[in-house]
Motif scaffolding. Sequence first.
Motif, PDB file in Angstrom:
ATOM      1  N   LEU A 106       3.285  18.964 -13.083  1.00  0.00           N
ATOM      2  CA  LEU A 106       4.405  19.535 -13.820  1.00  0.00           C
ATOM      3  C   LEU A 106       4.091  19.664 -15.308  1.00  0.00           C
ATOM      4  CD1 LEU A 106       7.418  17.733 -12.129  1.00  0.00           C
ATOM      5  CD2 LEU A 106       6.751  20.120 -11.891  1.00  0.00           C
ATOM      6  N   GLY A 107       3.318  18.736 -15.832  1.00  0.00           N
ATOM      7  CA  GLY A 107       2.936  18.804 -17.233  1.00  0.00           C
ATOM      8  C   GLY A 107       2.070  20.019 -17.540  1.00  0.00           C
ATOM      9  N   ARG A 108       1.269  20.448 -16.572  1.00  0.00           N
ATOM     10  CA  ARG A 108       0.421  21.619 -16.774  1.00  0.00           C
ATOM     11  C   ARG A 108       1.206  22.921 -16.693  1.00  0.00           C
ATOM     12  NH1 ARG A 108      -2.954  18.332 -13.742  1.00  0.00           N
ATOM     13  NH2 ARG A 108      -2.452  19.388 -11.806  1.00  0.00           N
ATOM     14  N   ILE A 152       0.828  -1.212   0.000  1.00  0.00           N
ATOM     15  CA  ILE A 152       0.000   0.000   0.000  1.00  0.00           C
ATOM     16  C   ILE A 152       0.863   1.264   0.000  1.00  0.00           C
ATOM     17  CG2 ILE A 152      -0.239   0.044   2.507  1.00  0.00           C
ATOM     18  CD1 ILE A 152      -3.007   1.028   0.112  1.00  0.00           C
ATOM     19  N   GLN A 153       2.015   1.203   0.665  1.00  0.00           N
ATOM     20  CA  GLN A 153       2.907   2.363   0.728  1.00  0.00           C
ATOM     21  C   GLN A 153       3.397   2.745  -0.669  1.00  0.00           C
ATOM     22  OE1 GLN A 153       6.314   1.836   3.243  1.00  0.00           O
ATOM     23  NE2 GLN A 153       7.234   3.776   2.651  1.00  0.00           N
ATOM     24  N   CYS A 154       3.797   1.770  -1.448  1.00  0.00           N
ATOM     25  CA  CYS A 154       4.293   2.057  -2.795  1.00  0.00           C
ATOM     26  C   CYS A 154       3.159   2.490  -3.725  1.00  0.00           C
ATOM     27  CB  CYS A 154       5.040   0.854  -3.367  1.00  0.00           C
ATOM     28  SG  CYS A 154       6.672   0.648  -2.616  1.00  0.00           S
ATOM     29  N   ARG A 155       1.960   1.948  -3.540  1.00  0.00           N
ATOM     30  CA  ARG A 155       0.819   2.401  -4.343  1.00  0.00           C
ATOM     31  C   ARG A 155       0.522   3.872  -4.054  1.00  0.00           C
ATOM     32  NH1 ARG A 155      -1.760  -2.750  -3.178  1.00  0.00           N
ATOM     33  NH2 ARG A 155      -2.929  -1.709  -1.535  1.00  0.00           N
ATOM     34  N   THR A 156       0.611   4.245  -2.788  1.00  0.00           N
ATOM     35  CA  THR A 156       0.392   5.642  -2.412  1.00  0.00           C
ATOM     36  C   THR A 156       1.485   6.526  -2.996  1.00  0.00           C
ATOM     37  OG1 THR A 156      -0.614   4.903  -0.354  1.00  0.00           O
ATOM     38  CG2 THR A 156       0.066   7.202  -0.452  1.00  0.00           C
ATOM     39  N   GLU A 157       2.726   6.071  -2.924  1.00  0.00           N
ATOM     40  CA  GLU A 157       3.845   6.827  -3.496  1.00  0.00           C
ATOM     41  C   GLU A 157       3.693   6.978  -5.009  1.00  0.00           C
ATOM     42  OE1 GLU A 157       6.639   8.308  -2.224  1.00  0.00           O
ATOM     43  OE2 GLU A 157       5.907   7.962  -0.189  1.00  0.00           O
ATOM     44  N   LEU A 158       3.256   5.906  -5.682  1.00  0.00           N
ATOM     45  CA  LEU A 158       3.058   5.959  -7.130  1.00  0.00           C
ATOM     46  C   LEU A 158       1.944   6.938  -7.485  1.00  0.00           C
ATOM     47  CD1 LEU A 158       3.787   4.939  -9.948  1.00  0.00           C
ATOM     48  CD2 LEU A 158       2.131   3.085  -9.609  1.00  0.00           C
ATOM     49  N   ALA A 159       0.869   6.944  -6.704  1.00  0.00           N
ATOM     50  CA  ALA A 159      -0.221   7.888  -6.962  1.00  0.00           C
ATOM     51  C   ALA A 159       0.280   9.326  -6.784  1.00  0.00           C
ATOM     52  CB  ALA A 159      -1.388   7.606  -6.030  1.00  0.00           C
ATOM     53  N   GLY A 160       1.072   9.573  -5.754  1.00  0.00           N
ATOM     54  CA  GLY A 160       1.649  10.899  -5.556  1.00  0.00           C
ATOM     55  C   GLY A 160       2.597  11.291  -6.679  1.00  0.00           C
ATOM     56  N   PHE A 161       3.376  10.328  -7.148  1.00  0.00           N
ATOM     57  CA  PHE A 161       4.297  10.571  -8.261  1.00  0.00           C
ATOM     58  C   PHE A 161       3.520  10.942  -9.522  1.00  0.00           C
ATOM     59  CE2 PHE A 161       6.823   9.076 -11.885  1.00  0.00           C
ATOM     60  CZ  PHE A 161       8.002   9.755 -11.666  1.00  0.00           C
ATOM     61  N   ARG A 162       2.461  10.212  -9.816  1.00  0.00           N
ATOM     62  CA  ARG A 162       1.644  10.518 -10.997  1.00  0.00           C
ATOM     63  C   ARG A 162       1.006  11.903 -10.876  1.00  0.00           C
ATOM     64  NH1 ARG A 162      -0.920   4.538 -11.869  1.00  0.00           N
ATOM     65  NH2 ARG A 162       0.592   3.867 -13.425  1.00  0.00           N
ATOM     66  N   LYS A 163       0.551  12.248  -9.673  1.00  0.00           N
ATOM     67  CA  LYS A 163      -0.056  13.558  -9.461  1.00  0.00           C
ATOM     68  C   LYS A 163       0.983  14.663  -9.681  1.00  0.00           C
ATOM     69  CE  LYS A 163      -2.583  16.249  -6.033  1.00  0.00           C
ATOM     70  NZ  LYS A 163      -3.100  16.299  -4.670  1.00  0.00           N
ATOM     71  N   THR A 164       2.191  14.452  -9.189  1.00  0.00           N
ATOM     72  CA  THR A 164       3.260  15.440  -9.358  1.00  0.00           C
ATOM     73  C   THR A 164       3.627  15.600 -10.822  1.00  0.00           C
ATOM     74  OG1 THR A 164       4.137  14.913  -7.180  1.00  0.00           O
ATOM     75  CG2 THR A 164       5.625  16.035  -8.697  1.00  0.00           C
TER      76      THR A 164
END
Length: 120
Positions: free
Chosen positions: A50-52, A34-46
């Motif tokens: 940045l893309g915007r 679950i920790q890595c899934r949360t980190e991946l979701a945060g990474f995708r959000k970041t």
Amino acid sequence: MDHAQAQATFSDYVDGTLPPGQREAVDQHLSACIQCRTELAGFRKTVGSLGRLKQAAPVNLLGNIKQQIYKRSRGRFFAPRWKLFGRIPFEWVSLATIIAMLVYYIAMLHGSPAGVRPAP
């Protein structure tokens, strides 16, 4: 695969450039962690945020910034200047002081008696 290894591959994972075997290992780790899934979701959000940022700045951005500075500084910046060359910079005051001191020193050298000896 541990947390550090999985998190190190997030960029390639999101980009889709991971080799198939390594991608399957990351998928297996993400299904159990679950920790890595949360980190991946945060990474995708970041990455999405940045893309915007690639959008161009508004046309009136500089004007709005100057207006905010003027308002918050109560007109000390970007106000009409009435002095010679605007505000007198510190460097000019320093230079004038040094020149005045030099002139005074030279005047004192030339005004002091030369060759006068005290009485024995």
